[in-house]
Motif scaffolding. Structure first.
Motif, PDB file in Angstrom:
ATOM      1  N   THR A 117       0.956  -1.036   0.075  1.00  0.00           N
ATOM      2  CA  THR A 117       0.045  -0.118   0.108  1.00  0.00           C
ATOM      3  C   THR A 117       0.802   1.144   0.048  1.00  0.00           C
ATOM      4  OG1 THR A 117      -1.762  -1.290   1.163  1.00  0.00           O
ATOM      5  CG2 THR A 117      -1.788   1.238   1.316  1.00  0.00           C
ATOM      6  N   GLY A 118       0.664   2.087  -1.211  1.00  0.00           N
ATOM      7  CA  GLY A 118       1.102   3.495  -1.048  1.00  0.00           C
ATOM      8  C   GLY A 118       2.415   3.308  -2.068  1.00  0.00           C
ATOM      9  N   ALA A 119       2.854   2.084  -2.327  1.00  0.00           N
ATOM     10  CA  ALA A 119       4.086   1.958  -3.386  1.00  0.00           C
ATOM     11  C   ALA A 119       3.608   2.685  -4.645  1.00  0.00           C
ATOM     12  CB  ALA A 119       4.689   0.605  -3.205  1.00  0.00           C
ATOM     13  N   VAL A 120       4.776   3.268  -5.527  1.00  0.00           N
ATOM     14  CA  VAL A 120       4.500   3.805  -6.749  1.00  0.00           C
ATOM     15  C   VAL A 120       4.301   2.829  -7.653  1.00  0.00           C
ATOM     16  CG1 VAL A 120       5.909   4.804  -8.607  1.00  0.00           C
ATOM     17  CG2 VAL A 120       6.390   5.549  -5.959  1.00  0.00           C
ATOM     18  N   MET A 121       3.254   2.954  -8.319  1.00  0.00           N
ATOM     19  CA  MET A 121       2.853   2.131  -9.661  1.00  0.00           C
ATOM     20  C   MET A 121       3.963   2.139 -10.804  1.00  0.00           C
ATOM     21  SD  MET A 121      -0.141   0.533  -8.970  1.00  0.00           S
ATOM     22  CE  MET A 121      -0.862   0.253 -10.437  1.00  0.00           C
ATOM     23  N   PRO A 122       4.301   1.061 -11.320  1.00  0.00           N
ATOM     24  CA  PRO A 122       5.423   1.126 -12.376  1.00  0.00           C
ATOM     25  C   PRO A 122       4.807   1.467 -13.387  1.00  0.00           C
ATOM     26  CG  PRO A 122       4.531  -1.283 -11.792  1.00  0.00           C
ATOM     27  CD  PRO A 122       4.148  -0.327 -10.715  1.00  0.00           C
ATOM     28  N   ALA A 123       5.650   2.119 -14.489  1.00  0.00           N
ATOM     29  CA  ALA A 123       4.996   2.437 -15.695  1.00  0.00           C
ATOM     30  C   ALA A 123       4.251   1.338 -16.512  1.00  0.00           C
ATOM     31  CB  ALA A 123       6.210   3.056 -16.479  1.00  0.00           C
ATOM     32  N   GLY A 124       3.179   1.764 -16.922  1.00  0.00           N
ATOM     33  CA  GLY A 124       2.497   0.614 -17.645  1.00  0.00           C
ATOM     34  C   GLY A 124       1.483  -0.251 -17.051  1.00  0.00           C
ATOM     35  N   PHE A 125       1.624  -0.051 -15.701  1.00  0.00           N
ATOM     36  CA  PHE A 125       0.777  -0.995 -14.773  1.00  0.00           C
ATOM     37  C   PHE A 125      -0.265  -0.010 -14.195  1.00  0.00           C
ATOM     38  CE2 PHE A 125       3.651  -4.851 -13.313  1.00  0.00           C
ATOM     39  CZ  PHE A 125       3.699  -5.050 -14.785  1.00  0.00           C
ATOM     40  N   ASP A 126      -1.493  -0.388 -14.091  1.00  0.00           N
ATOM     41  CA  ASP A 126      -2.652   0.181 -13.764  1.00  0.00           C
ATOM     42  C   ASP A 126      -3.612  -0.202 -12.816  1.00  0.00           C
ATOM     43  OD1 ASP A 126      -3.948  -1.345 -15.617  1.00  0.00           O
ATOM     44  OD2 ASP A 126      -4.609   0.186 -16.902  1.00  0.00           O
ATOM     45  N   THR A 127      -3.367  -1.476 -12.405  1.00  0.00           N
ATOM     46  CA  THR A 127      -4.370  -2.415 -11.680  1.00  0.00           C
ATOM     47  C   THR A 127      -3.516  -2.974 -10.562  1.00  0.00           C
ATOM     48  OG1 THR A 127      -5.644  -2.475 -13.733  1.00  0.00           O
ATOM     49  CG2 THR A 127      -6.363  -3.993 -11.890  1.00  0.00           C
ATOM     50  N   VAL A 128      -4.435  -3.161  -9.555  1.00  0.00           N
ATOM     51  CA  VAL A 128      -3.627  -3.841  -8.240  1.00  0.00           C
ATOM     52  C   VAL A 128      -4.917  -5.013  -7.881  1.00  0.00           C
ATOM     53  CG1 VAL A 128      -2.955  -3.769  -6.139  1.00  0.00           C
ATOM     54  CG2 VAL A 128      -2.360  -2.076  -7.489  1.00  0.00           C
ATOM     55  N   VAL A 129      -4.530  -6.082  -8.019  1.00  0.00           N
ATOM     56  CA  VAL A 129      -5.390  -7.175  -7.411  1.00  0.00           C
ATOM     57  C   VAL A 129      -4.993  -7.376  -5.868  1.00  0.00           C
ATOM     58  CG1 VAL A 129      -3.784  -9.162  -8.172  1.00  0.00           C
ATOM     59  CG2 VAL A 129      -6.080  -9.475  -7.568  1.00  0.00           C
ATOM     60  N   PRO A 130      -5.992  -7.592  -5.061  1.00  0.00           N
ATOM     61  CA  PRO A 130      -5.689  -7.636  -3.520  1.00  0.00           C
ATOM     62  C   PRO A 130      -5.058  -9.091  -3.514  1.00  0.00           C
ATOM     63  CG  PRO A 130      -7.999  -6.767  -3.681  1.00  0.00           C
ATOM     64  CD  PRO A 130      -7.359  -7.091  -5.114  1.00  0.00           C
ATOM     65  N   GLN A 131      -4.276  -9.073  -2.656  1.00  0.00           N
ATOM     66  CA  GLN A 131      -3.423 -10.388  -2.133  1.00  0.00           C
ATOM     67  C   GLN A 131      -4.393 -11.574  -1.605  1.00  0.00           C
ATOM     68  OE1 GLN A 131      -0.525  -9.341   0.572  1.00  0.00           O
ATOM     69  NE2 GLN A 131      -1.998  -9.217   2.538  1.00  0.00           N
ATOM     70  N   GLU A 132      -5.724 -11.126  -1.272  1.00  0.00           N
ATOM     71  CA  GLU A 132      -6.497 -12.141  -0.741  1.00  0.00           C
ATOM     72  C   GLU A 132      -7.059 -12.744  -1.789  1.00  0.00           C
ATOM     73  OE1 GLU A 132      -8.608  -8.255   0.389  1.00  0.00           O
ATOM     74  OE2 GLU A 132      -6.405  -9.088   0.332  1.00  0.00           O
ATOM     75  N   PHE A 133      -7.236 -12.111  -3.052  1.00  0.00           N
ATOM     76  CA  PHE A 133      -7.794 -12.991  -4.138  1.00  0.00           C
ATOM     77  C   PHE A 133      -6.796 -13.871  -4.874  1.00  0.00           C
ATOM     78  CE2 PHE A 133     -10.874  -9.299  -5.269  1.00  0.00           C
ATOM     79  CZ  PHE A 133     -11.468  -9.447  -3.985  1.00  0.00           C
ATOM     80  N   CYS A 134      -5.612 -13.875  -4.439  1.00  0.00           N
ATOM     81  CA  CYS A 134      -4.400 -14.544  -5.175  1.00  0.00           C
ATOM     82  C   CYS A 134      -3.848 -15.950  -4.476  1.00  0.00           C
ATOM     83  CB  CYS A 134      -3.352 -13.421  -5.258  1.00  0.00           C
ATOM     84  SG  CYS A 134      -3.786 -11.934  -6.028  1.00  0.00           S
ATOM     85  N   THR A 135      -3.502 -16.473  -5.562  1.00  0.00           N
ATOM     86  CA  THR A 135      -2.992 -17.910  -5.208  1.00  0.00           C
ATOM     87  C   THR A 135      -1.435 -17.811  -5.917  1.00  0.00           C
ATOM     88  OG1 THR A 135      -4.850 -19.300  -5.170  1.00  0.00           O
ATOM     89  CG2 THR A 135      -2.686 -20.361  -5.417  1.00  0.00           C
ATOM     90  N   VAL A 136      -0.425 -17.884  -5.111  1.00  0.00           N
ATOM     91  CA  VAL A 136       0.981 -17.892  -5.311  1.00  0.00           C
ATOM     92  C   VAL A 136       1.692 -19.062  -5.405  1.00  0.00           C
ATOM     93  CG1 VAL A 136       3.297 -16.573  -4.968  1.00  0.00           C
ATOM     94  CG2 VAL A 136       1.164 -15.375  -4.411  1.00  0.00           C
ATOM     95  N   ASP A 137       2.423 -19.456  -6.452  1.00  0.00           N
ATOM     96  CA  ASP A 137       3.000 -20.858  -6.644  1.00  0.00           C
ATOM     97  C   ASP A 137       4.397 -20.396  -7.107  1.00  0.00           C
ATOM     98  OD1 ASP A 137       3.965 -23.346  -6.895  1.00  0.00           O
ATOM     99  OD2 ASP A 137       2.718 -23.808  -8.733  1.00  0.00           O
ATOM    100  N   GLY A 138       5.380 -20.454  -6.439  1.00  0.00           N
ATOM    101  CA  GLY A 138       6.841 -20.062  -6.829  1.00  0.00           C
ATOM    102  C   GLY A 138       6.847 -18.445  -7.271  1.00  0.00           C
ATOM    103  N   ASP A 139       7.134 -18.428  -8.560  1.00  0.00           N
ATOM    104  CA  ASP A 139       7.159 -16.933  -9.254  1.00  0.00           C
ATOM    105  C   ASP A 139       5.910 -16.733  -9.996  1.00  0.00           C
ATOM    106  OD1 ASP A 139       7.730 -18.471 -11.264  1.00  0.00           O
ATOM    107  OD2 ASP A 139       9.536 -17.397 -11.910  1.00  0.00           O
TER     108      ASP A 139
END
Length: 438
Positions: A117-139
């Motif tokens: 939260t509060g981190a700069v959005m990188p160029a070309g990226f315009d959307t953030v998916v909340p971490q609770e919607f995500c499944t992470v497997d490795g990278d």
């Protein structure tokens, strides 16, 4: 013609023996208009709460200064939400972005960036998916495509404040939020008007100062402490002149001293027509005065005017604005809230929005309230909030104008307007809440 007479002549339906609440408010708005403070100073933010801004504060930069994430999650190019065939989006996690630090390096459309939260959005990226919607497997991060839309959870640069535009306006009173806003602009000080100086004293031979022994027929002076609290809560510089006996010479000296030391004067007691009420006569002798019978309850007798001073000041051409309030404790508080407080806020330099009376709360009356049209009544009430319904209000204690305990028991004034009649159980009424005012 005197200024008081000029104002009276311009007000439609002006009748000093039966002046409406609206008429008093209109009169006072005209009376104080030339007396608004102009003297400025700069004070540290820790000393600026409740002070009135002397000028617009213009934002020197955007707040926030860059597009940033509104939550912890994964930033990505929202265009990928249009392409998945399986109903899920899978992206390669290319790194992590923390608030307060800039991330460098190229990212592709198939990448995601773990972001705080509060981190700069990188160029070309315009959307953030909340971490609770995500499944992470490795990278790899995976989430449902229908969980959000392109552009979600991104804060835009300047979304709060835009560079070059006013962030706060002249005449605003600084609230805790206002202090925080100034701090967000890097401002260590606030440009404010000086504090309004208000002198006050109580009158009457029947009142005792604290510390005096009780005396038959006498009462301790509560008004002095009530008015002190009301003025202090308002942010005024208080000049306490104590208690003045019903002696014309002493009253004249007190009013003359008050006019030299303050922008405004408040007295309590002595504005009726009793034989021992010398205050009225002395006021008339010293200044340009109006004496009213206001169509209200409590608080019928009232005086307003201008007491000249010999020394020059930055208020009303060398005159202090005088408010002569009734002597009964509840009447003092009601007339202060209805009339004096808005007038003092204007004198302090507040703009129209900040000097307006507090908004009324709408509530349902629990019990009947008797009322005849033709005057405004202020009854002490206790408001209770109800889930999913309008708040309820019931009359709080004895409504006599000398019963101060009912002001403590209540949390607001039930305002029964001039043309309003009796109230039945369940009828809606207006309530002027005490919170933040009294």
């Amino acid at each position: 013609m005197s200024r008081i007479a000029d104002i009276a002549a311009a007000l439609a339906g002006y009748d000093p023996k039966a002046l409406s609440v609206d008429g008093v408010q209109a009169f006072l708005a005209e009376l104080v208009a030339p007396a608004i403070l102009r003297e400025r100073e700069r004070v540290p933010l820790f000393e600026a709460l409740g002070r009135v801004l002397a000028e617009d504060v213009v934002s020197p930069f955007n707040v926030p200064p860059h597009d940033n994430s509104a939550m912890d999650g994964f930033a990505f190019d929202g265009a990928v939400l249009d392409t998945p065939s399986s109903g899920f989006v899978s992206l390669r996690v290319a790194g992590t972005a923390f608030a307060g630090t800039a991330r460098h390096g190229a990212l592709t459309r198939g990448d995601a960036l773990k972001i705080m939260t509060g981190a700069v959005m990188p160029a070309g990226f315009d959307t953030v998916v909340p971490q609770e919607f995500c499944t992470v497997d490795g990278d790899t991060v995976r989430f449902p495509a229908n969980a959000l839309r392109p552009g979600d959870n991104r804060r835009f640069a300047g979304e709060d404040l835009r560079q070059g535009l006013p962030a706060l306006l002249q005449g605003e009173r600084l609230t805790p939020a206002g202090l925080g806003l100034l701090a967000s602009l890097g401002q260590a000080e606030a440009p404010v008007l000086r504090r309004l100086r208000v002198a006050y004293f109580s009158t009457g031979d029947e009142i005792l100062s604290l510390g005096e022994p009780p005396r038959e027929g006498a009462v301790y002076d509560s008004n002095r402490y009530t008015v002190f609290g009301l003025l202090t809560r308002l942010g005024c510089q208080v000049v306490d002149l104590g208690m003045v006996r019903d002696d014309p010479a002493a009253l004249a000296d007190a009013l003359t001293d008050a006019a030299e030391r303050a922008d405004a004067i408040i007295t309590s007691g002595g504005v009726s027509v009793g034989e021992a009420d010398h205050t009225r006569a002395v006021m008339k002798q010293l200044g340009d005065m109006a004496f009213w019978r206001v169509a209200m309850r409590p608080g019928r007798p009232m005086a307003v005017g201008l007491i000249p001073r010999s020394s020059a000041g930055d208020a009303h051409e060398g005159a202090a604005v005088l408010f002569g309030l009734p002597g009964n404790p509840v009447a003092v508080m009601v007339t202060f809230l209805a009339f004096v407080r808005p007038a003092l806020l204007r004198l302090m330099g507040c703009n129209a929005a900040n000097a307006a009376p507090p908004p009324m709360l709408r509530a349902r009356s629990v019990a009947p309230i008797r009322k005849k049209p033709g005057r405004t009544e202020y009854q002490r009430g206790r408001v209770t909030c109800l889930p999913g319904a309008l708040p309820e209000v019931r009359i709080a204690g004895n409504q006599g104008s000398g019963v101060l305990s009912s002001m403590v028991e209540g949390n607001g004034l039930v305002v029964l307007h001039h043309a309003q009649g009796s109230v039945a159980p369940g009828d809606e009424v207006d309530v002027m809440m005490f919170d933040g005012v009294v």
